[in-house]
Design a protein around this motif. Sequence first.
Motif, mmCIF file in Angstrom:
data_model
loop_
_atom_site.group_PDB
_atom_site.id
_atom_site.type_symbol
_atom_site.label_atom_id
_atom_site.label_comp_id
_atom_site.label_asym_id
_atom_site.label_seq_id
_atom_site.Cartn_x
_atom_site.Cartn_y
_atom_site.Cartn_z
ATOM 1 N N THR A 234 35.155 41.404 50.182
ATOM 2 C CA THR A 234 35.195 40.785 49.248
ATOM 3 C C THR A 234 36.620 41.142 48.676
ATOM 4 O O THR A 234 37.151 39.722 48.703
ATOM 5 C CB THR A 234 34.334 41.449 48.434
ATOM 6 N N GLU B 64 37.892 35.181 39.093
ATOM 7 C CA GLU B 64 36.576 35.268 39.327
ATOM 8 C C GLU B 64 35.546 36.046 38.794
ATOM 9 O O GLU B 64 34.546 35.599 38.027
ATOM 10 C CB GLU B 64 36.697 34.890 40.916
ATOM 11 N N ILE B 65 35.564 37.067 38.583
ATOM 12 C CA ILE B 65 34.973 37.482 37.950
ATOM 13 C C ILE B 65 34.293 37.480 36.631
ATOM 14 O O ILE B 65 34.185 37.721 36.093
ATOM 15 C CB ILE B 65 34.395 38.941 38.995
ATOM 16 N N HIS C 284 39.520 37.495 50.009
ATOM 17 C CA HIS C 284 39.831 36.762 48.299
ATOM 18 C C HIS C 284 41.192 36.478 47.901
ATOM 19 O O HIS C 284 41.815 36.314 46.721
ATOM 20 C CB HIS C 284 39.102 37.296 47.054
ATOM 21 N N LEU D 100 39.819 37.665 42.956
ATOM 22 C CA LEU D 100 39.205 37.831 43.083
ATOM 23 C C LEU D 100 38.490 38.245 41.186
ATOM 24 O O LEU D 100 37.879 38.117 40.937
ATOM 25 C CB LEU D 100 39.145 39.103 43.614
ATOM 26 N N THR E 46 30.861 47.800 35.378
ATOM 27 C CA THR E 46 30.304 48.052 37.210
ATOM 28 C C THR E 46 30.361 46.489 37.558
ATOM 29 O O THR E 46 30.432 46.810 38.768
ATOM 30 C CB THR E 46 28.444 47.414 36.271
ATOM 31 N N MET E 47 31.254 45.636 36.788
ATOM 32 C CA MET E 47 31.498 44.413 37.954
ATOM 33 C C MET E 47 32.412 44.740 39.331
ATOM 34 O O MET E 47 32.960 44.117 39.701
ATOM 35 C CB MET E 47 31.392 43.370 36.920
ATOM 36 N N VAL F 152 32.949 47.443 40.119
ATOM 37 C CA VAL F 152 32.428 48.067 41.908
ATOM 38 C C VAL F 152 32.495 47.356 42.728
ATOM 39 O O VAL F 152 32.591 47.211 44.128
ATOM 40 C CB VAL F 152 30.831 48.495 41.168
ATOM 41 N N ILE F 153 32.526 46.059 42.442
ATOM 42 C CA ILE F 153 32.786 44.667 43.330
ATOM 43 C C ILE F 153 34.514 45.264 44.560
ATOM 44 O O ILE F 153 33.926 44.668 45.571
ATOM 45 C CB ILE F 153 32.735 43.522 43.386
ATOM 46 N N GLU G 288 35.823 34.787 35.175
ATOM 47 C CA GLU G 288 35.451 33.946 35.159
ATOM 48 C C GLU G 288 33.846 33.834 33.956
ATOM 49 O O GLU G 288 33.371 33.682 33.753
ATOM 50 C CB GLU G 288 35.425 32.671 35.662
ATOM 51 N N ILE G 289 33.243 34.668 35.284
ATOM 52 C CA ILE G 289 31.746 34.265 35.413
ATOM 53 C C ILE G 289 31.393 35.325 34.015
ATOM 54 O O ILE G 289 30.619 35.044 32.918
ATOM 55 C CB ILE G 289 31.208 35.265 36.479
ATOM 56 N N ARG H 140 32.481 33.435 31.248
ATOM 57 C CA ARG H 140 31.552 32.451 30.265
ATOM 58 C C ARG H 140 30.075 32.923 30.195
ATOM 59 O O ARG H 140 29.346 32.448 29.473
ATOM 60 C CB ARG H 140 30.832 31.385 31.695
ATOM 61 N N GLY H 141 29.525 34.388 30.970
ATOM 62 C CA GLY H 141 28.702 34.282 30.266
ATOM 63 C C GLY H 141 28.057 35.115 29.215
ATOM 64 O O GLY H 141 27.076 35.619 28.753
ATOM 65 N N THR H 142 29.359 35.131 28.769
ATOM 66 C CA THR H 142 29.465 35.981 27.013
ATOM 67 C C THR H 142 29.278 35.452 25.970
ATOM 68 O O THR H 142 30.218 35.685 24.561
ATOM 69 C CB THR H 142 29.615 37.823 27.201
#
Lengths: 206, 206
Positions: free
Chosen positions: A181, A194-195, A185, A191, A171-172, A174-175, A197-198, A201-203
């Motif tokens: 956007t 960045e995605i 970048h 881009l 889903t991410m 889809v950006i 990394e988020i 880090r989140g998982t």
Amino acid sequence: MKMNTDSQRSPGRPKQAEDNLPVQEIILQTAAKLFMEHGYEPVSLQQIAKACNVSKPSIYYHFTSKPELFKIAVTTMFKHVHQATSRLLREADNLETGLLHVAEARLANPHAEIETLLREAERYLSEKQIEEIRAAENKIYIELADYFKDAMDNNLLRSNNSMLLAQTFSTMMVIGNKEDTLRAHDSTLNLGKEIVEIFLRGTMVR
Amino acid sequence: MKMNTDSQRSPGRPKQAEDNLPVQEIILQTAAKLFMEHGYEPVSLQQIAKACNVSKPSIYYHFTSKPELFKIAVTTMFKHVHQATSRLLREADNLETGLLHVAEARLANPHAEIETLLREAERYLSEKQIEEIRAAENKIYIELADYFKDAMDNNLLRSNNSMLLAQTFSTMMVIGNKEDTLRAHDSTLNLGKEIVEIFLRGTMVR
């Protein structure tokens, strides 16, 4: 003889276009591109034929109907995404590199968000056709989920629902549909970094 | 007298339906719901009129054309999302609660991914209409980006491009379109928690 899957070929008709792809493949790729760009209804068989430099009857020679062409084009596209995802993950040295390569490939080929596309197309499609499309998409999620499951078993990712992670990651991507956007970048690579990394880090296990 | 914004009302026609919403509002909400569910082309004015229990001419009484109704319906919807987002973030005690409430509201009202929808609709819309829709959507991103910027200034979130975070967060909400995923998580609240946790771990200062 009509084809039902892209592995079948009409005997005695090895038509080749300039770039040596069989006409059937050219039609599928062109149709997928146009459907993904404009949706189902706005794209006519006439338009697909013109973009392929073939006649409308030759589209009907290879595919029984517009819904069937849509189904085969989209499932074939998903099959290619699945194969590419599998290869990129397998060839990468580590989790981050694997995801970066997948992200880069996805962001470089932005396509319609599939639920939105299917809702627009669904009144033209049979339940079976929708099911086949969803099954082809699902294989991509399963591939990613298996990869995440391994990373959890290796204590790289926190324990979590691996299918949810696969769908979140997808889903991410889809950006990539947002041209502004992407432009902001410089490149899909930036881009993607960045995605990813988020997401990581989140998982990841800290 | 045709209306151009939803704050104008035709004088002398305070038509009210059962639930006391002016007809114009009912048409806008119904149109937004149908367009978001099926796309632009598949939804006819006839269908919208029927769903509102009004005649097709009364739609034309309030709105000049289908593209114009689409534009006003979608921008009005974005205005409501913007207002709700702003209120939920302002009322929350902290970053996590704010995002959880926004996520819950978004996941409970899944809607078409806007880029996919606009690509299907764009051949029917003027550039100005597309611009107005994008501007309305952009206000939601700006609201979220300002919120993230504050959180960065307060050293809660890592320094990052706040607009990218806003778009990433919004994109993650598109997962609400997957009915299977929603079902697998019992409630939008549970799914929201999972997604917000990944996003916050991914973006917070450790």
